[in-house]
Design an enzyme around this catalytic site. Structure first.
Site, PDB file in Angstrom:
ATOM      1  N   ALA A  46       0.920  -0.909  -0.117  1.00  0.00           N
ATOM      2  CA  ALA A  46      -0.323  -0.146  -0.099  1.00  0.00           C
ATOM      3  C   ALA A  46       1.119   1.117   0.357  1.00  0.00           C
ATOM      4  O   ALA A  46       0.689   2.363   0.646  1.00  0.00           O
ATOM      5  CB  ALA A  46      -0.873  -0.251   1.310  1.00  0.00           C
ATOM      6  N   LEU A  47       1.628   1.342  -0.920  1.00  0.00           N
ATOM      7  CA  LEU A  47       3.252   2.073  -1.084  1.00  0.00           C
ATOM      8  C   LEU A  47       2.731   3.175  -1.368  1.00  0.00           C
ATOM      9  O   LEU A  47       1.451   4.227  -2.116  1.00  0.00           O
ATOM     10  CB  LEU A  47       3.807   1.331  -1.756  1.00  0.00           C
ATOM     11  N   HIS A  48       2.678   4.343  -1.026  1.00  0.00           N
ATOM     12  CA  HIS A  48       2.998   5.720  -0.818  1.00  0.00           C
ATOM     13  C   HIS A  48       4.399   6.722  -1.118  1.00  0.00           C
ATOM     14  O   HIS A  48       4.966   6.015  -0.605  1.00  0.00           O
ATOM     15  CB  HIS A  48       2.559   6.608   0.421  1.00  0.00           C
ATOM     16  N   GLY A 105       5.818   7.800   1.417  1.00  0.00           N
ATOM     17  CA  GLY A 105       6.916   8.267   2.844  1.00  0.00           C
ATOM     18  C   GLY A 105       7.887   6.968   2.003  1.00  0.00           C
ATOM     19  O   GLY A 105       9.181   6.622   2.230  1.00  0.00           O
ATOM     20  N   HIS A 106       7.300   5.375   1.940  1.00  0.00           N
ATOM     21  CA  HIS A 106       8.039   4.580   1.078  1.00  0.00           C
ATOM     22  C   HIS A 106       9.520   4.741  -0.017  1.00  0.00           C
ATOM     23  O   HIS A 106      10.045   4.651  -0.113  1.00  0.00           O
ATOM     24  CB  HIS A 106       6.979   3.353   0.826  1.00  0.00           C
ATOM     25  N   GLY A 160      11.342   3.998   8.070  1.00  0.00           N
ATOM     26  CA  GLY A 160      11.210   5.208   8.222  1.00  0.00           C
ATOM     27  C   GLY A 160      11.612   5.768   9.679  1.00  0.00           C
ATOM     28  O   GLY A 160      11.265   4.816  10.727  1.00  0.00           O
ATOM     29  N   LYS A 196       9.163   7.313  10.870  1.00  0.00           N
ATOM     30  CA  LYS A 196       7.833   7.668  11.121  1.00  0.00           C
ATOM     31  C   LYS A 196       7.435   6.646  12.474  1.00  0.00           C
ATOM     32  O   LYS A 196       6.539   6.909  13.064  1.00  0.00           O
ATOM     33  CB  LYS A 196       6.939   7.344  10.220  1.00  0.00           C
ATOM     34  N   SER A 203      -0.130   4.360   4.342  1.00  0.00           N
ATOM     35  CA  SER A 203      -1.013   3.408   4.378  1.00  0.00           C
ATOM     36  C   SER A 203      -2.714   3.667   5.413  1.00  0.00           C
ATOM     37  O   SER A 203      -3.269   2.523   4.482  1.00  0.00           O
ATOM     38  CB  SER A 203      -0.367   2.041   4.041  1.00  0.00           C
ATOM     39  N   ARG A 204      -2.424   3.176   6.747  1.00  0.00           N
ATOM     40  CA  ARG A 204      -4.377   3.359   7.136  1.00  0.00           C
ATOM     41  C   ARG A 204      -4.636   4.433   6.943  1.00  0.00           C
ATOM     42  O   ARG A 204      -5.869   4.400   7.365  1.00  0.00           O
ATOM     43  CB  ARG A 204      -3.950   2.861   8.581  1.00  0.00           C
TER      44      ARG A 204
HETATM   45  P1  AMP Z   1       5.098  -0.375   6.551  1.00  0.00           P
HETATM   46  O1  AMP Z   1       5.278  -0.248   5.041  1.00  0.00           O
HETATM   47  O2  AMP Z   1       3.914   0.263   6.990  1.00  0.00           O
HETATM   48  O3  AMP Z   1       5.857  -1.299   7.056  1.00  0.00           O
HETATM   49  O4  AMP Z   1       6.289   0.780   6.348  1.00  0.00           O
HETATM   50  C1  AMP Z   1       7.818   0.696   5.747  1.00  0.00           C
HETATM   51  C2  AMP Z   1       8.563   0.817   6.310  1.00  0.00           C
HETATM   52  O5  AMP Z   1       8.679   2.442   5.736  1.00  0.00           O
HETATM   53  C3  AMP Z   1       9.184   1.719   8.117  1.00  0.00           C
HETATM   54  O6  AMP Z   1      10.171   1.579   7.697  1.00  0.00           O
HETATM   55  C4  AMP Z   1       8.383   2.927   7.764  1.00  0.00           C
HETATM   56  O7  AMP Z   1       9.020   3.194   8.483  1.00  0.00           O
HETATM   57  C5  AMP Z   1       8.649   3.717   6.589  1.00  0.00           C
HETATM   58  N1  AMP Z   1       7.466   4.890   6.299  1.00  0.00           N
HETATM   59  C6  AMP Z   1       6.118   4.784   6.395  1.00  0.00           C
HETATM   60  N2  AMP Z   1       5.253   5.665   6.455  1.00  0.00           N
HETATM   61  C7  AMP Z   1       6.541   6.519   6.567  1.00  0.00           C
HETATM   62  C8  AMP Z   1       6.072   8.282   6.040  1.00  0.00           C
HETATM   63  N3  AMP Z   1       5.208   8.802   5.958  1.00  0.00           N
HETATM   64  N4  AMP Z   1       7.627   8.623   6.212  1.00  0.00           N
HETATM   65  C9  AMP Z   1       8.652   7.771   6.119  1.00  0.00           C
HETATM   66  N5  AMP Z   1       8.103   6.761   6.212  1.00  0.00           N
HETATM   67  C10 AMP Z   1       7.995   5.764   6.348  1.00  0.00           C
END
Ligand code: AMP
Length: 300
Positions: free
Chosen positions: A50-52, A54-55, A166, A168, A205-206
């Protein structure tokens, strides 16, 4: 263009992309090993999809600092302490792959749960001392152990030189650092700044599950953290925490779960603010059924 599917891939690569896509452990490990034999450095970005942006910022940073970037997409069931959250977690593999290809990713590893956790797989209970007992650890029992198990496994599969996480998910970043030290994995863990929407809400993603009103109100989380940063170090810690709580709970759409001001390395509570005392404010907030986390360094 080949049909993409969220089902396990039966091919090792998609010719329409300049990147390769794997869903099995052995081929991705072999691909990385071959690249390393040719002297290529590998940057790794683990995600749950569910990439944005930030990813993608992590992928781009990994691309600047390494010859090749590997990204994993795996919604890790064992880190969810809430079944509903796991069920509702957005899964958007087709658009994720397009975004990764566009961001310069070289290889994607997108396994299913059976590939990662075959019947009879070994589990382990890690000891992170205080790091997994506070904040997220207090409210999400077993979450960080599930994170550590999957990250260790992904690190063993990909064997990168550097891994990008991140800020975050600040507590997760410190847990991963501790994991790498404990297990002597020899991987450089790099923390990357939080990417935010124009109004300050941290991308997550949420966020796609927020109503319009919740999303608008959720920018208060950022505003509360900025206020905390403005108040630090001149105000007592309790007063700063109260201010965060007041600003967030003033919205009928939001409910603060916790606000903590902690030492960035140890996650010990900062009891007295001071110019020379490093501190990060961490919060978790409920917006309806969606749980959001965010944080900010207070003396940067
Ligand atoms: P997730 O898919 O939520 O497990 O996130 C994967 C990676 O992306 C993790 O290292 C998160 O900390 C990072 N991440 C998620 N959201 C952000 C954001 N807004 N800015 C920077 N990194 C992010």
């Amino acid at each position: 263009m080949p049909a993409l599917s969220s089902q396990p891939f039966d091919k090792q690569s998609y010719t329409s992309f300049s990147m390769v896509v794997f869903n099995k452990i052995k081929p991705v490990s072999e691909w990385v090993a071959n690249q390393k034999k040719e002297g290529k450095s590998i940057g790794f970005v683990p995600t749950m999809g569910a990439l944005h942006k930030g990813h993608l910022a992590l992928v781009e940073q990994a691309g600047r600092e390494n010859d090749l970037v590997v990204c994993s997409i795996f919604v890790n069931p064992i880190q969810f302490n809430n079944k509903e959250d796991l069920k509702k977690y957005p899964r958007t593999i087709e658009s994720d792959l397009k975004k990764l290809d566009g961001a310069g990713c070289d290889a994607v590893f997108s396994p299913d749960a059976e590939e990662m956790y075959p019947a009879g797989h070994q589990t382990k209970t890690y000891d992170f001392g205080r790091l997994d007992k506070v904040m997220e650890g207090r409210f999400r029992q077993g979450h960080f152990n599930g994170v550590a198990i999957v990250v260790k496994k992904l690190f063993e599969i990909v064997q990168p030189h550097r891994a990008y996480f991140g800020e975050k998910d600040f507590q997760q970043l410190q847990i991963v650092r501790s994991l790498v030290t404990q297990e002597k994995l020899g991987i450089q863990v790099i923390g990357c700044p939080t990417v935010r929407e124009a109004g300050g809400l941290a991308l997550s993603s949420r966020n796609t599950r927020l109503t319009e009103a919740q999303r608008r109100e959720a920018s208060r989380i950022y505003q509360a953290l900025v206020k905390a940063r403005d108040m630090y170090p001149a105000s007592p810690v309790d007063q700063i925490k109260q201010q965060i709580s007041d600003l967030i709970n003033a919205s009928p759409e939001l409910e603060l779960e916790y606000a903590e001001i902690v030492c960035p390395d140890t996650l010990l509570p900062v009891t007295r603010s001071g110019r020379n005392t490093s501190a990060v404010a961490c919060v978790a907030v409920h917006a309806g059924k969606v749980r959001l986390i965010d944080n900010m360094y207070l003396n940067s």
